[in-house]
Write a protein that holds these residues in place. Structure first.
Motif, PDB file in Angstrom:
ATOM      1  N   MET A   1       0.834  -1.192   0.000  1.00 34.50           N
ATOM      2  CA  MET A   1       0.000   0.000   0.000  1.00 34.50           C
ATOM      3  C   MET A   1       0.872   1.245   0.000  1.00 34.50           C
ATOM      4  O   MET A   1       1.800   1.364   0.798  1.00 34.50           O
ATOM      5  CB  MET A   1      -0.918  -0.005   1.229  1.00 34.50           C
ATOM      6  CG  MET A   1      -1.981   1.092   1.242  1.00 34.50           C
ATOM      7  SD  MET A   1      -1.454   2.623   2.037  1.00 34.50           S
ATOM      8  CE  MET A   1      -1.336   2.103   3.734  1.00 34.50           C
ATOM      9  N   CYS A  15      -4.890   6.380  -0.545  1.00 38.56           N
ATOM     10  CA  CYS A  15      -4.174   5.112  -0.453  1.00 38.56           C
ATOM     11  C   CYS A  15      -4.282   4.373  -1.775  1.00 38.56           C
ATOM     12  O   CYS A  15      -5.388   4.159  -2.285  1.00 38.56           O
ATOM     13  CB  CYS A  15      -4.758   4.259   0.664  1.00 38.56           C
ATOM     14  SG  CYS A  15      -4.723   5.051   2.297  1.00 38.56           S
ATOM     15  N   LEU A  17      -3.702   0.899  -3.617  1.00 36.93           N
ATOM     16  CA  LEU A  17      -3.652  -0.482  -3.169  1.00 36.93           C
ATOM     17  C   LEU A  17      -3.292  -1.437  -4.300  1.00 36.93           C
ATOM     18  O   LEU A  17      -3.626  -1.188  -5.476  1.00 36.93           O
ATOM     19  CB  LEU A  17      -5.001  -0.905  -2.582  1.00 36.93           C
ATOM     20  CG  LEU A  17      -5.601  -0.019  -1.488  1.00 36.93           C
ATOM     21  CD1 LEU A  17      -6.925  -0.605  -1.024  1.00 36.93           C
ATOM     22  CD2 LEU A  17      -4.642   0.148  -0.328  1.00 36.93           C
ATOM     23  N   GLU A  21      -5.248  -6.093  -1.331  1.00 35.13           N
ATOM     24  CA  GLU A  21      -4.996  -5.279  -0.144  1.00 35.13           C
ATOM     25  C   GLU A  21      -6.299  -4.643   0.330  1.00 35.13           C
ATOM     26  O   GLU A  21      -7.153  -4.266  -0.472  1.00 35.13           O
ATOM     27  CB  GLU A  21      -3.943  -4.215  -0.427  1.00 35.13           C
ATOM     28  CG  GLU A  21      -2.544  -4.784  -0.598  1.00 35.13           C
ATOM     29  CD  GLU A  21      -1.485  -3.721  -0.740  1.00 35.13           C
ATOM     30  OE1 GLU A  21      -0.346  -3.937  -0.271  1.00 35.13           O
ATOM     31  OE2 GLU A  21      -1.772  -2.649  -1.331  1.00 35.13           O
ATOM     32  N   MET A  23      -8.221  -1.918   3.252  1.00 36.70           N
ATOM     33  CA  MET A  23      -8.215  -0.867   4.262  1.00 36.70           C
ATOM     34  C   MET A  23      -9.545  -0.890   5.000  1.00 36.70           C
ATOM     35  O   MET A  23     -10.556  -1.374   4.486  1.00 36.70           O
ATOM     36  CB  MET A  23      -8.029   0.515   3.614  1.00 36.70           C
ATOM     37  CG  MET A  23      -6.754   0.710   2.835  1.00 36.70           C
ATOM     38  SD  MET A  23      -5.305   0.832   3.900  1.00 36.70           S
ATOM     39  CE  MET A  23      -5.677   2.340   4.818  1.00 36.70           C
ATOM     40  N   THR A 105      -7.057   2.439   8.787  1.00 32.52           N
ATOM     41  CA  THR A 105      -5.885   1.600   8.974  1.00 32.52           C
ATOM     42  C   THR A 105      -5.867   0.529   7.896  1.00 32.52           C
ATOM     43  O   THR A 105      -6.879   0.275   7.220  1.00 32.52           O
ATOM     44  CB  THR A 105      -5.874   0.865  10.342  1.00 32.52           C
ATOM     45  OG1 THR A 105      -6.866  -0.169  10.315  1.00 32.52           O
ATOM     46  CG2 THR A 105      -6.135   1.795  11.488  1.00 32.52           C
ATOM     47  N   GLU A 106      -4.715  -0.115   7.768  1.00 36.55           N
ATOM     48  CA  GLU A 106      -4.678  -1.343   7.005  1.00 36.55           C
ATOM     49  C   GLU A 106      -5.429  -2.413   7.789  1.00 36.55           C
ATOM     50  O   GLU A 106      -5.525  -2.359   9.022  1.00 36.55           O
ATOM     51  CB  GLU A 106      -3.237  -1.776   6.745  1.00 36.55           C
ATOM     52  CG  GLU A 106      -2.506  -0.866   5.777  1.00 36.55           C
ATOM     53  CD  GLU A 106      -1.128  -1.389   5.398  1.00 36.55           C
ATOM     54  OE1 GLU A 106      -1.029  -2.172   4.430  1.00 36.55           O
ATOM     55  OE2 GLU A 106      -0.153  -1.023   6.088  1.00 36.55           O
ATOM     56  N   ASP A 107      -5.955  -3.398   7.080  1.00 36.29           N
ATOM     57  CA  ASP A 107      -6.798  -4.402   7.718  1.00 36.29           C
ATOM     58  C   ASP A 107      -6.042  -5.234   8.748  1.00 36.29           C
ATOM     59  O   ASP A 107      -6.642  -5.814   9.649  1.00 36.29           O
ATOM     60  CB  ASP A 107      -7.395  -5.324   6.641  1.00 36.29           C
ATOM     61  CG  ASP A 107      -8.461  -6.241   7.201  1.00 36.29           C
ATOM     62  OD1 ASP A 107      -9.225  -5.806   8.080  1.00 36.29           O
ATOM     63  OD2 ASP A 107      -8.520  -7.407   6.771  1.00 36.29           O
ATOM     64  N   GLY A 138       1.162  -2.758  10.346  1.00 38.51           N
ATOM     65  CA  GLY A 138       0.510  -2.004   9.287  1.00 38.51           C
ATOM     66  C   GLY A 138       0.444  -0.527   9.600  1.00 38.51           C
ATOM     67  O   GLY A 138       0.884  -0.060  10.651  1.00 38.51           O
TER      68      GLY A 138
END
Length: 226
Positions: A1, A15, A17, A21, A23, A105-107, A138
């Motif tokens: 990302m 972002c 991706l 990926e 979010m 956030t990222e997952d 992340g």
């Protein structure tokens, strides 16, 4: 990302991706997304998980954005004029944020309730008893009221912060309260009865314009119904 923060006083993080990926954001933070992003709304781990976030100042539901192919974009915008700060977690540390600081956030990042260990800090520290804890690996994007100052405290080093100005801190930082010294200072100083006391080691992020103080400044100028 890949990400980029733009917008000055009215920031947005965009972002970019790769395929697969994902979010996640605080419900309502998404400003735009390209057609190859799939959106899904759920509690992010069950009803109890969602209720925990709601108690910490966020919404019951979260939005998840998954790229169906490389190069797709999703943008998240702050609710309030201020800053978006990016923090990369490597799995070895956690970040504690004020209520409503979570933007996206990222997952792979976990979001949980965080209870202050000391009752006095929870009752008088200016941010309530329940905060948010971000852990895992992340990127975390937090929205900050006004501008932001980052302080890195050495072991045993202490910083006193006015109520409401604490935006986030490393979990290694000890959070307590300290009474304002002097009766005149307490009664006429305008800083309340307590300071938030931060003791290192770790980082502390200080926000310059808490939305609560902005509201207090605006209220006298709001026309009253006759």
């Amino acid at each position: 990302m890949e990400y980029e923060i733009i917008g000055g006083a009215f920031p947005l993080v965009k972002c970019k991706l790769k395929k697969g990926e994902r979010m996640k954001d605080d419900s309502g933070s998404m400003a735009y997304m390209t057609p190859g992003i799939k959106m899904d709304t759920n509690t992010g781990g069950g009803l109890l998980k969602g209720l925990g976030r709601a108690l910490a100042g966020d919404t019951l539901f979260m939005n998840f954005f998954t790229a169906q192919r490389d190069g797709e974009e999703v943008g998240f915008a702050s609710y309030f004029p201020g800053k978006i700060i990016p923090i990369r977690l490597d799995g070895s540390q956690s970040i504690i944020g004020q209520k409503s600081s979570f933007l996206a956030t990222e997952d792979s990042v976990e979001i949980d309730m965080y209870f202050k260990k000391k009752l006095g800090a929870g009752l008088f520290g200016g941010e309530g008893f329940i905060l948010q804890k971000f852990s895992g690996k992340g990127m975390v994007f937090l929205e900050i009221d006004g501008d932001v100052i980052e302080k890195t405290l050495a072991p045993g080093e202490t910083l006193l912060v006015d109520n409401g100005h604490v935006a986030a801190l490393d979990e290694t930082v000890d959070f307590d309260i300290q009474r304002v010294k002097g009766v005149k200072n307490m009664m006429f100083g305008g800083e309340g009865l307590f300071f938030a006391k931060m003791t290192g080691p770790g980082r502390v992020w200080i926000q310059t314009m808490p939305v609560s103080k902005l509201a207090e400044a605006i209220i006298p100028y709001i026309p009253k119904p006759e």
